[in-house]
Design a protein around this motif. Structure first.
Motif, PDB file in Angstrom:
ATOM      1  N   ILE A   4      -2.787   5.595  -2.297  1.00  0.00           N
ATOM      2  CA  ILE A   4      -3.293   4.343  -2.733  1.00  0.00           C
ATOM      3  C   ILE A   4      -4.951   4.402  -2.119  1.00  0.00           C
ATOM      4  O   ILE A   4      -4.951   4.536  -1.064  1.00  0.00           O
ATOM      5  CB  ILE A   4      -2.611   3.087  -2.037  1.00  0.00           C
ATOM      6  N   LEU A   5      -5.624   4.261  -2.871  1.00  0.00           N
ATOM      7  CA  LEU A   5      -7.216   4.147  -2.764  1.00  0.00           C
ATOM      8  C   LEU A   5      -7.715   2.636  -2.459  1.00  0.00           C
ATOM      9  O   LEU A   5      -7.653   1.817  -3.543  1.00  0.00           O
ATOM     10  CB  LEU A   5      -7.786   4.903  -3.679  1.00  0.00           C
ATOM     11  N   VAL A   6      -8.031   2.406  -1.432  1.00  0.00           N
ATOM     12  CA  VAL A   6      -8.743   0.716  -1.159  1.00  0.00           C
ATOM     13  C   VAL A   6     -10.243   1.249  -1.306  1.00  0.00           C
ATOM     14  O   VAL A   6     -10.881   1.852  -0.445  1.00  0.00           O
ATOM     15  CB  VAL A   6      -8.437   0.498   0.264  1.00  0.00           C
ATOM     16  N   VAL A   7     -10.818   0.273  -2.286  1.00  0.00           N
ATOM     17  CA  VAL A   7     -12.337   0.365  -2.417  1.00  0.00           C
ATOM     18  C   VAL A   7     -13.002  -0.807  -2.064  1.00  0.00           C
ATOM     19  O   VAL A   7     -12.889  -1.699  -2.791  1.00  0.00           O
ATOM     20  CB  VAL A   7     -12.696   0.728  -3.827  1.00  0.00           C
ATOM     21  N   ASP A   8     -13.602  -1.020  -0.984  1.00  0.00           N
ATOM     22  CA  ASP A   8     -13.913  -2.395  -0.503  1.00  0.00           C
ATOM     23  C   ASP A   8     -15.290  -1.902   0.526  1.00  0.00           C
ATOM     24  O   ASP A   8     -15.147  -1.197   1.217  1.00  0.00           O
ATOM     25  CB  ASP A   8     -13.020  -3.155   0.191  1.00  0.00           C
ATOM     26  N   ASP A   9     -16.226  -2.784   0.421  1.00  0.00           N
ATOM     27  CA  ASP A   9     -17.424  -2.581   1.218  1.00  0.00           C
ATOM     28  C   ASP A   9     -17.332  -2.997   2.773  1.00  0.00           C
ATOM     29  O   ASP A   9     -17.915  -2.615   3.552  1.00  0.00           O
ATOM     30  CB  ASP A   9     -18.666  -3.078   0.706  1.00  0.00           C
ATOM     31  N   ILE A  13     -11.554  -5.235   6.061  1.00  0.00           N
ATOM     32  CA  ILE A  13     -10.695  -5.391   4.873  1.00  0.00           C
ATOM     33  C   ILE A  13     -10.046  -4.297   4.611  1.00  0.00           C
ATOM     34  O   ILE A  13      -8.820  -4.006   4.379  1.00  0.00           O
ATOM     35  CB  ILE A  13     -11.261  -6.018   3.596  1.00  0.00           C
ATOM     36  N   ARG A  14     -10.841  -3.193   4.695  1.00  0.00           N
ATOM     37  CA  ARG A  14     -10.391  -1.595   4.449  1.00  0.00           C
ATOM     38  C   ARG A  14      -9.470  -1.627   5.552  1.00  0.00           C
ATOM     39  O   ARG A  14      -8.368  -0.772   5.117  1.00  0.00           O
ATOM     40  CB  ARG A  14     -11.445  -0.704   4.565  1.00  0.00           C
ATOM     41  N   ARG A  15      -9.665  -1.669   6.683  1.00  0.00           N
ATOM     42  CA  ARG A  15      -8.819  -1.396   7.717  1.00  0.00           C
ATOM     43  C   ARG A  15      -7.681  -2.033   7.886  1.00  0.00           C
ATOM     44  O   ARG A  15      -6.191  -1.852   7.946  1.00  0.00           O
ATOM     45  CB  ARG A  15      -9.433  -1.717   9.164  1.00  0.00           C
ATOM     46  N   LEU A  16      -7.637  -3.467   7.357  1.00  0.00           N
ATOM     47  CA  LEU A  16      -6.387  -4.430   7.083  1.00  0.00           C
ATOM     48  C   LEU A  16      -5.277  -3.782   6.043  1.00  0.00           C
ATOM     49  O   LEU A  16      -4.204  -3.723   6.249  1.00  0.00           O
ATOM     50  CB  LEU A  16      -6.739  -5.886   6.663  1.00  0.00           C
ATOM     51  N   TYR A  17      -5.975  -3.592   4.752  1.00  0.00           N
ATOM     52  CA  TYR A  17      -5.176  -3.098   3.476  1.00  0.00           C
ATOM     53  C   TYR A  17      -4.674  -1.795   3.991  1.00  0.00           C
ATOM     54  O   TYR A  17      -3.597  -1.565   3.702  1.00  0.00           O
ATOM     55  CB  TYR A  17      -6.145  -2.933   2.495  1.00  0.00           C
ATOM     56  N   GLU A  18      -5.504  -0.843   4.766  1.00  0.00           N
ATOM     57  CA  GLU A  18      -4.785   0.464   5.206  1.00  0.00           C
ATOM     58  C   GLU A  18      -3.631   0.215   6.172  1.00  0.00           C
ATOM     59  O   GLU A  18      -2.689   0.928   5.880  1.00  0.00           O
ATOM     60  CB  GLU A  18      -6.142   1.197   5.965  1.00  0.00           C
ATOM     61  N   TYR A  19      -3.785  -0.438   7.224  1.00  0.00           N
ATOM     62  CA  TYR A  19      -2.783  -0.858   7.932  1.00  0.00           C
ATOM     63  C   TYR A  19      -1.415  -1.296   7.231  1.00  0.00           C
ATOM     64  O   TYR A  19      -0.225  -0.987   7.508  1.00  0.00           O
ATOM     65  CB  TYR A  19      -2.835  -1.631   9.148  1.00  0.00           C
ATOM     66  N   LEU A  40     -14.159  10.925  -3.521  1.00  0.00           N
ATOM     67  CA  LEU A  40     -13.024  11.157  -3.027  1.00  0.00           C
ATOM     68  C   LEU A  40     -11.899  11.680  -4.028  1.00  0.00           C
ATOM     69  O   LEU A  40     -10.969  12.491  -3.682  1.00  0.00           O
ATOM     70  CB  LEU A  40     -12.348   9.906  -2.337  1.00  0.00           C
ATOM     71  N   MET A  41     -11.841  10.842  -5.111  1.00  0.00           N
ATOM     72  CA  MET A  41     -11.154  11.184  -6.199  1.00  0.00           C
ATOM     73  C   MET A  41     -11.152  12.440  -6.807  1.00  0.00           C
ATOM     74  O   MET A  41     -10.161  13.246  -7.535  1.00  0.00           O
ATOM     75  CB  MET A  41     -11.074  10.198  -7.574  1.00  0.00           C
ATOM     76  N   GLU A  42     -12.241  13.288  -6.658  1.00  0.00           N
ATOM     77  CA  GLU A  42     -12.534  14.625  -7.057  1.00  0.00           C
ATOM     78  C   GLU A  42     -11.433  15.587  -6.632  1.00  0.00           C
ATOM     79  O   GLU A  42     -11.185  16.572  -6.995  1.00  0.00           O
ATOM     80  CB  GLU A  42     -14.092  15.056  -6.812  1.00  0.00           C
ATOM     81  N   SER A  43     -11.405  15.243  -5.154  1.00  0.00           N
ATOM     82  CA  SER A  43     -10.284  16.285  -4.347  1.00  0.00           C
ATOM     83  C   SER A  43      -8.987  15.665  -3.861  1.00  0.00           C
ATOM     84  O   SER A  43      -8.266  16.353  -3.321  1.00  0.00           O
ATOM     85  CB  SER A  43     -11.144  16.763  -3.248  1.00  0.00           C
ATOM     86  N   THR A  44      -8.863  14.338  -4.281  1.00  0.00           N
ATOM     87  CA  THR A  44      -7.579  13.752  -3.904  1.00  0.00           C
ATOM     88  C   THR A  44      -6.743  13.156  -4.985  1.00  0.00           C
ATOM     89  O   THR A  44      -7.327  12.192  -5.729  1.00  0.00           O
ATOM     90  CB  THR A  44      -7.844  12.754  -2.565  1.00  0.00           C
ATOM     91  N   HIS A  45      -5.480  13.332  -5.187  1.00  0.00           N
ATOM     92  CA  HIS A  45      -4.576  12.694  -6.183  1.00  0.00           C
ATOM     93  C   HIS A  45      -4.518  11.331  -5.641  1.00  0.00           C
ATOM     94  O   HIS A  45      -4.097  11.110  -4.522  1.00  0.00           O
ATOM     95  CB  HIS A  45      -3.289  13.553  -6.355  1.00  0.00           C
ATOM     96  N   ILE A  46      -4.895  10.408  -6.532  1.00  0.00           N
ATOM     97  CA  ILE A  46      -4.618   8.918  -6.354  1.00  0.00           C
ATOM     98  C   ILE A  46      -3.562   8.497  -7.342  1.00  0.00           C
ATOM     99  O   ILE A  46      -3.899   8.583  -8.441  1.00  0.00           O
ATOM    100  CB  ILE A  46      -5.928   8.177  -6.113  1.00  0.00           C
ATOM    101  N   ASP A  47      -2.595   7.506  -6.880  1.00  0.00           N
ATOM    102  CA  ASP A  47      -1.687   6.869  -7.774  1.00  0.00           C
ATOM    103  C   ASP A  47      -2.094   5.465  -8.215  1.00  0.00           C
ATOM    104  O   ASP A  47      -1.671   5.097  -9.185  1.00  0.00           O
ATOM    105  CB  ASP A  47      -0.339   6.998  -7.108  1.00  0.00           C
ATOM    106  N   LEU A  48      -2.663   4.860  -7.044  1.00  0.00           N
ATOM    107  CA  LEU A  48      -3.266   3.445  -7.660  1.00  0.00           C
ATOM    108  C   LEU A  48      -4.286   3.081  -6.798  1.00  0.00           C
ATOM    109  O   LEU A  48      -4.638   3.647  -5.602  1.00  0.00           O
ATOM    110  CB  LEU A  48      -1.949   2.397  -7.323  1.00  0.00           C
ATOM    111  N   ILE A  49      -5.369   2.209  -7.302  1.00  0.00           N
ATOM    112  CA  ILE A  49      -6.652   1.694  -6.799  1.00  0.00           C
ATOM    113  C   ILE A  49      -6.590   0.372  -6.436  1.00  0.00           C
ATOM    114  O   ILE A  49      -6.231  -0.499  -7.439  1.00  0.00           O
ATOM    115  CB  ILE A  49      -7.937   2.318  -7.524  1.00  0.00           C
ATOM    116  N   VAL A  50      -6.877  -0.142  -5.297  1.00  0.00           N
ATOM    117  CA  VAL A  50      -7.178  -1.433  -4.974  1.00  0.00           C
ATOM    118  C   VAL A  50      -8.623  -1.523  -4.921  1.00  0.00           C
ATOM    119  O   VAL A  50      -9.471  -1.114  -4.002  1.00  0.00           O
ATOM    120  CB  VAL A  50      -6.378  -1.958  -3.720  1.00  0.00           C
ATOM    121  N   LEU A  51      -9.162  -2.494  -5.443  1.00  0.00           N
ATOM    122  CA  LEU A  51     -10.634  -2.163  -5.944  1.00  0.00           C
ATOM    123  C   LEU A  51     -11.310  -3.897  -5.680  1.00  0.00           C
ATOM    124  O   LEU A  51     -11.133  -5.027  -6.325  1.00  0.00           O
ATOM    125  CB  LEU A  51     -10.899  -2.118  -7.166  1.00  0.00           C
TER     126      LEU A  51
END
Length: 231
Positions: A4-9, A13-19, A40-51
């Protein structure tokens, strides 16, 4: 294990979702904006994005448009503080799969992620076999007894959904939410009409049965499971 890729500035919030994601069995990756996410997506398979939407350098809308223009159908869940009807409309027009407004309930977020991943998995499989009946997702075709029946899109999607999760009851509201757009003026009874049409078209098929769960919705029961219960 899903990535799961979390995209947030916002770092917190990134740390909370990551945990939260890691605690619930997912593999989280993070990016602070759309540009970092694309790299990041150029080198990593991502199944879902939280944006997130409001981000520097490349915001969520531009990022979403970029991946959809490239042909990617990866599930996207937008979580943003922007809550106007126009924001919601724009997000879905650009291709998001779901939309939540901050602050979010973590349990609800996880449930929505699970639902999006399940839906994506069904779409990717494209084919489903139940006894002597075969469903081909790319052509909305049902094959049985040497014959082919092409179903209307929504009828096929409902059938595919029910047979993908045998014995699981789906409410009318859940089926409406998944297969009719948010702008649709259709009512829940529309689901009943589609189910009745399916039963008529597939009359005589012994591989499964679409069962009405009174007061709730519908479920599919496979023949082999019915036989086991009868023994």
């Amino acid at each position: 294990m899903f990535n799961i890729l979390v995209v947030d500035d916002y770092t917190h919030i990134r740390r909370l979702y990551e945990y939260t994601l890691e605690k619930n069995g997912y593999v989280p990756f993070t990016a602070a904006n759309g540009k970092e996410a694309l790299k990041l997506m150029e080198s990593t398979h991502i199944d879902l994005i939280v944006l997130d939407v409001m981000m520097p350098e490349m915001d969520g809308y531009d990022f979403l448009k970029t991946i959809r223009d490239s042909g990617s159908e990866i599930p996207v869940l937008i979580i943003t503080a922007k809550d106007s009807a126009e924001d919601l409309r724009k997000a879905f027009m650009l291709g998001t799969d779901d939309f939540m407004v901050k602050p979010v309930d973590e349990i609800e977020m996880l449930l929505r992620i699970k639902a999006l991943l399940r839906r994506a998995k069904i779409g990717e499989e494209q084919r489903l076999t139940v006894g002597g009946t075969e469903l081909l997702y790319d052509s909305f075709t049902v094959k049985r007894n040497g014959e082919e029946i092409t179903l209307p899109k929504k009828e096929f999607q409902i059938l595919f959904k029910l047979l993908s999760f045998p014995n699981k009851t789906f409410t009318r509201a859940a089926l409406m939410e998944e297969f009719w757009s948010m702008d649709s003026e259709s009512e829940a009874r529309t689901v009943d009409v589609h189910i009745n049409r399916l039963r008529d078209r597939l009359c005589g098929c012994d591989d499964f049965e679409i069962v009405t769960v009174r007061g709730l919705g519908y479920k599919a029961v496979r023949r082999d499971e019915r036989e086991e219960k009868d023994c």
